[in-house]
Design a protein around this motif. Structure first.
Motif, PDB file in Angstrom:
ATOM      1  N   UNK A 281     -49.733  13.684   4.234  1.00  7.73           N
ATOM      2  CA  UNK A 281     -50.721  14.645   4.767  1.00  7.73           C
ATOM      3  C   UNK A 281     -51.418  15.384   3.634  1.00  7.73           C
ATOM      4  N   UNK A 282     -50.704  15.602   2.567  1.00  4.92           N
ATOM      5  CA  UNK A 282     -51.317  16.289   1.429  1.00  4.92           C
ATOM      6  C   UNK A 282     -52.326  15.374   0.733  1.00  4.92           C
ATOM      7  N   UNK A 283     -51.910  14.141   0.490  1.00  2.72           N
ATOM      8  CA  UNK A 283     -52.789  13.214  -0.225  1.00  2.72           C
ATOM      9  C   UNK A 283     -54.029  12.883   0.597  1.00  2.72           C
ATOM     10  N   UNK A 284     -53.827  12.596   1.877  1.00  5.48           N
ATOM     11  CA  UNK A 284     -54.973  12.118   2.666  1.00  5.48           C
ATOM     12  C   UNK A 284     -55.865  13.239   3.181  1.00  5.48           C
ATOM     13  N   UNK A 285     -55.255  14.380   3.553  1.00  8.61           N
ATOM     14  CA  UNK A 285     -56.063  15.442   4.184  1.00  8.61           C
ATOM     15  C   UNK A 285     -56.110  16.755   3.411  1.00  8.61           C
ATOM     16  N   UNK A 286     -55.358  16.844   2.313  1.00  8.25           N
ATOM     17  CA  UNK A 286     -55.423  18.056   1.490  1.00  8.25           C
ATOM     18  C   UNK A 286     -54.611  19.217   2.030  1.00  8.25           C
ATOM     19  N   UNK A 287     -53.583  18.948   2.846  1.00  8.26           N
ATOM     20  CA  UNK A 287     -52.750  20.038   3.377  1.00  8.26           C
ATOM     21  C   UNK A 287     -51.545  20.232   2.454  1.00  8.26           C
ATOM     22  N   UNK A 288     -51.417  21.403   1.827  1.00 13.94           N
ATOM     23  CA  UNK A 288     -50.246  21.616   0.968  1.00 13.94           C
ATOM     24  C   UNK A 288     -48.982  21.819   1.787  1.00 13.94           C
ATOM     25  N   UNK A 289     -47.836  21.642   1.151  1.00 15.38           N
ATOM     26  CA  UNK A 289     -46.595  21.905   1.874  1.00 15.38           C
ATOM     27  C   UNK A 289     -45.657  22.783   1.079  1.00 15.38           C
ATOM     28  N   UNK A 290     -44.849  23.533   1.844  1.00 14.02           N
ATOM     29  CA  UNK A 290     -43.816  24.353   1.229  1.00 14.02           C
ATOM     30  C   UNK A 290     -42.493  24.070   1.919  1.00 14.02           C
ATOM     31  N   UNK A 291     -41.418  24.289   1.180  1.00 18.01           N
ATOM     32  CA  UNK A 291     -40.074  24.102   1.749  1.00 18.01           C
ATOM     33  C   UNK A 291     -39.665  25.405   2.424  1.00 18.01           C
ATOM     34  N   UNK A 292     -39.162  25.284   3.651  1.00 18.57           N
ATOM     35  CA  UNK A 292     -38.657  26.457   4.359  1.00 18.57           C
ATOM     36  C   UNK A 292     -37.265  26.131   4.910  1.00 18.57           C
ATOM     37  N   UNK A 293     -36.565  27.147   5.382  1.00 16.48           N
ATOM     38  CA  UNK A 293     -35.364  26.937   6.187  1.00 16.48           C
ATOM     39  C   UNK A 293     -35.219  28.124   7.114  1.00 16.48           C
ATOM     40  N   UNK A 294     -34.945  27.838   8.366  1.00 18.77           N
ATOM     41  CA  UNK A 294     -34.727  28.904   9.339  1.00 18.77           C
ATOM     42  C   UNK A 294     -33.249  28.991   9.723  1.00 18.77           C
ATOM     43  N   UNK A 295     -32.378  28.446   8.875  1.00 11.69           N
ATOM     44  CA  UNK A 295     -30.948  28.554   9.119  1.00 11.69           C
ATOM     45  C   UNK A 295     -30.402  29.659   8.228  1.00 11.69           C
ATOM     46  N   UNK A 296     -29.998  30.755   8.834  1.00 14.12           N
ATOM     47  CA  UNK A 296     -29.550  31.926   8.083  1.00 14.12           C
ATOM     48  C   UNK A 296     -30.650  32.978   8.054  1.00 14.12           C
ATOM     49  N   UNK A 297     -30.271  34.243   8.246  1.00 15.97           N
ATOM     50  CA  UNK A 297     -31.282  35.307   8.316  1.00 15.97           C
ATOM     51  C   UNK A 297     -32.069  35.498   7.010  1.00 15.97           C
ATOM     52  N   UNK A 298     -31.400  35.339   5.861  1.00 18.53           N
ATOM     53  CA  UNK A 298     -32.109  35.528   4.589  1.00 18.53           C
ATOM     54  C   UNK A 298     -33.150  34.429   4.404  1.00 18.53           C
ATOM     55  N   UNK A 299     -32.750  33.185   4.675  1.00 18.88           N
ATOM     56  CA  UNK A 299     -33.703  32.068   4.557  1.00 18.88           C
ATOM     57  C   UNK A 299     -34.840  32.226   5.559  1.00 18.88           C
ATOM     58  N   UNK A 300     -34.492  32.654   6.769  1.00 20.61           N
ATOM     59  CA  UNK A 300     -35.532  32.817   7.789  1.00 20.61           C
ATOM     60  C   UNK A 300     -36.561  33.844   7.323  1.00 20.61           C
ATOM     61  N   UNK A 301     -36.070  34.980   6.826  1.00 23.90           N
ATOM     62  CA  UNK A 301     -36.993  36.022   6.365  1.00 23.90           C
ATOM     63  C   UNK A 301     -37.832  35.511   5.200  1.00 23.90           C
ATOM     64  N   UNK A 302     -37.197  34.840   4.250  1.00 22.76           N
ATOM     65  CA  UNK A 302     -37.982  34.419   3.087  1.00 22.76           C
ATOM     66  C   UNK A 302     -38.952  33.300   3.457  1.00 22.76           C
ATOM     67  N   UNK A 303     -38.611  32.483   4.449  1.00 24.11           N
ATOM     68  CA  UNK A 303     -39.557  31.436   4.879  1.00 24.11           C
ATOM     69  C   UNK A 303     -40.776  32.062   5.542  1.00 24.11           C
TER      70      UNK A 303
END
Ligand code: CFN
Ligand code: HCA
Length: 540
Positions: A281-303
């Protein structure tokens, strides 16, 4: 309180001692003691063939393609071309949930479609039967799409599912495509993820250019809505004012996949299973991506903060902070309640390709230590991390199947931010793509084991004596017979959701309940009384 004084090097030695030399040499590369706090340069051998006979917990290529990636999408008929068992055992066993918008909306997930191959199909070929099955499914359900999954015998006898798909697509005028995802391909279900991702990208993504009317719209990649995780994540995002164009693949539809290229950002939850789509999707359409995680409250908040930071919109940033503050309060109260009962206890987790590190935060939050962990089938980047800036560190084996050559789409390539804007964000320390993997999660004294076997599981339990063991259905009862509570981190047993703030509260309650139930101390396995059970055969 338990202090874990066991030396991980000793455990590794003990595990390997039982193997023939050649097997021991192979397994040694996939067993990594974390002997000091200095973890730079630690490696874990991964994504290699399982030693035959060792009893792996891995799934097959077909399972990864049909069960994992395509399974949770409700408006497509997923037709297994093969013997009935393959279709049957991949039929909703993963506990994906879905919410059709109305009672008459398409939902085929509750059905199991299979050509039910028999001996005569193996001998004379199964293409005719496959065509008839597609026709029958079409006549009964009139679906918008049908996909065909190849099981082992299909590859062995040479049925051409792609030719059948083309012919039937032409004849019926609906979207039909096939997957060459024979179970034996590659070394695990990981090959199936790649094959599924490629086909969805080739046959579905980009078919619909409708743009959702929303200010902040993203795709959530690698979230499969096990036990309703996807539902609570979507509710949380919506509360912040962020809309989902698509989820790959949980509570998902083909329509969502068809216009996912109109989103502004891809948030990647399980990198292992879906990184291919993010990159394409990034190469063909120019949409960047980021890594997230919604497992755990700290990860959820930082995502949530990462997503808000990407959009650089003060109103969104403020809203996200308000939501975090509101949601965090009950989570903190729950931690305060259960922590005194869980603190100092120990856990182990051996799961798939991302949960064995995503779940560690939830245990740490209630004061627990993870003694040992590993993936069934992840690749080296899932252990060692993927660091895009300054150097791309990615396992070469992650690209072990013939690549699609994706080029930017001239007419629709639309970089969501200019190069300067991206650079400015990166300079602020904004972590595009980079993620750390499992190794940094592991404490000194712990042991990482890739593609764990039954013998290794039993040795770990005997030597480390964990308070809780997390894995899948194949391990569940053997572990419980040791008198140790066992939590399934694949299907969540009957529980969930565990994602987002709401899910964290559920998870803490569940672990508290399991650790502090008295039942386990009364359990005695048959072999504790009678170590050798003699088998009696009656040859008459
Ligand atoms: S839902 Fe996911 S989170 S997709 Fe993957 S690597 Fe499996 S089916 Mo089982 S639970 Fe597991 Fe992960 Fe990604 Fe699930 S840890 S093994 S193939 N997995
Ligand atoms: C798979 C699916 C699986 C199996 C889970 C388990 C899942 O590997 O094909 O062993 O309990 O999550 O359903 O990973």
């Amino acid at each position: 309180e338990r202090t874990h004084t066991v030396n991980p090097e000793e455990i590794k030695k003990e595990i390997l001692a039982k193997y023939p030399p050649k097997v021991a040499r192979k397994r040694a590369k996939q067993i990594t003691p974390v002997s000091s706090d200095e973890k730079d340069g630690l490696k874990v051998g991964a994504n290699v063939r399982t030693v035959p006979g060792i009893i792996t917990q891995r799934g097959c290529c077909y399972a990864g393609c049909k069960g994992v990636i395509m399974g949770p999408t409700r408006d497509i008929i997923n037709l297994t071309h093969g013997p009935i068992g393959c279709g049957f055992y991949s039929w909703l066993t993963r506990r994906n949930q879905t919410r059709p918008p109305s009672d008459d909306a398409d939902n085929y997930m509750t059905y199991c479609f299979s050509t039910d191959m028999q001996d005569q199909d193996i001998v004379f070929g199964g293409e005719k039967k496959l065509k008839a099955a597609i026709q029958e499914a079409y006549d009964i359900f009139k679906p918008k799409s049908i996909s065909i999954f190849s099981t082992c015998p299909v590859g062995l006898i040479g049925d051409d599912v792609h030719a059948v798909a083309r012919e039937m697509k032409e004849k019926l005028g609906i979207n039909i495509f096939g997957f060459s995802c024979e179970g034996y391909k590659g070394v695990s279900q990981s090959a199936g993820h790649h094959i599924a991702n490629n086909a969805i990208f080739t046959h579905v993504v980009g078919l619909d250019d409708t743009v959702m009317d929303a200010k902040f719209k993203i795709n959530l990649l690698g979230e499969y809505n096990i036990g309703g995780d996807g539902f609570v994540i979507e509710e949380l995002l919506n509360k912040c004012g962020i809309e989902l164009v698509s989820t790959f693949s949980g509570n998902s539809t083909m329509d969502q996949f068809a216009n996912c290229h109109t989103a502004d950002l891809n948030a990647v939850m399980c990198h292992r299973s879906i990184n291919y789509v993010a990159d394409m999707l990034e190469t063909k359409y120019g949409i960047p991506w980021i890594k997230v995680s919604f497992l755990g409250p700290t990860s959820t908040a930082s995502s949530l903060r990462k997503i808000a930071a990407y959009f650089e919109d003060q109103e969104l940033i403020d809203r996200v902070e308000a939501v975090i503050a509101e949601e965090m309060a009950p989570v903190e109260a729950k931690i305060k309640e259960v922590k005194p009962r869980c603190e100092g206890k120990t856990a182990m987790m051996f799961v798939g390709g991302s949960r064995a590190h995503h779940y560690q935060e939830l245990f740490r939050d209630i004061g627990m230590t993870v003694l040992s962990a590993g993936y069934e089938f992840a690749h080296r980047d899932d252990y060692e991390g993927r660091h895009v800036i300054p150097d791309i560190k990615i396992d070469a084996d992650s690209r072990n199947i013939e690549e699609l050559e994706i080029e930017p789409d001239d007419t629709r390539y639309n970089p969501r931010k200019t190069e300067e804007e991206m650079k400015a964000l990166e300079e602020k320390g904004y972590p595009f793509k980079a993620y750390d993997g499992m190794i940094p999660e592991m404490e000194k004294g712990s042991l990482i084991i890739d593609d764990i076997s039954q013998h290794e599981t039993e040795t770990l339990i005997a030597m480390y004596k964990p308070d809780i063991f997390c894995a899948g259905i194949k391990e569940k009862y053997a572990v419980q017979k040791h008198g140790i509570p066992m939590k399934q981190l694949h299907s969540y047993d009957t529980g969930g959701p565990y994602a987002s703030f709401e899910g964290a509260i559920n998870f803490f309650d569940e672990i508290d309940r399991m650790l502090n139930a008295n039942i386990w101390q009364y359990l005695e396995a048959p072999w504790q009384k009678n170590p050798e059970l003699s088998a009696k055969y009656n040859w008459e």
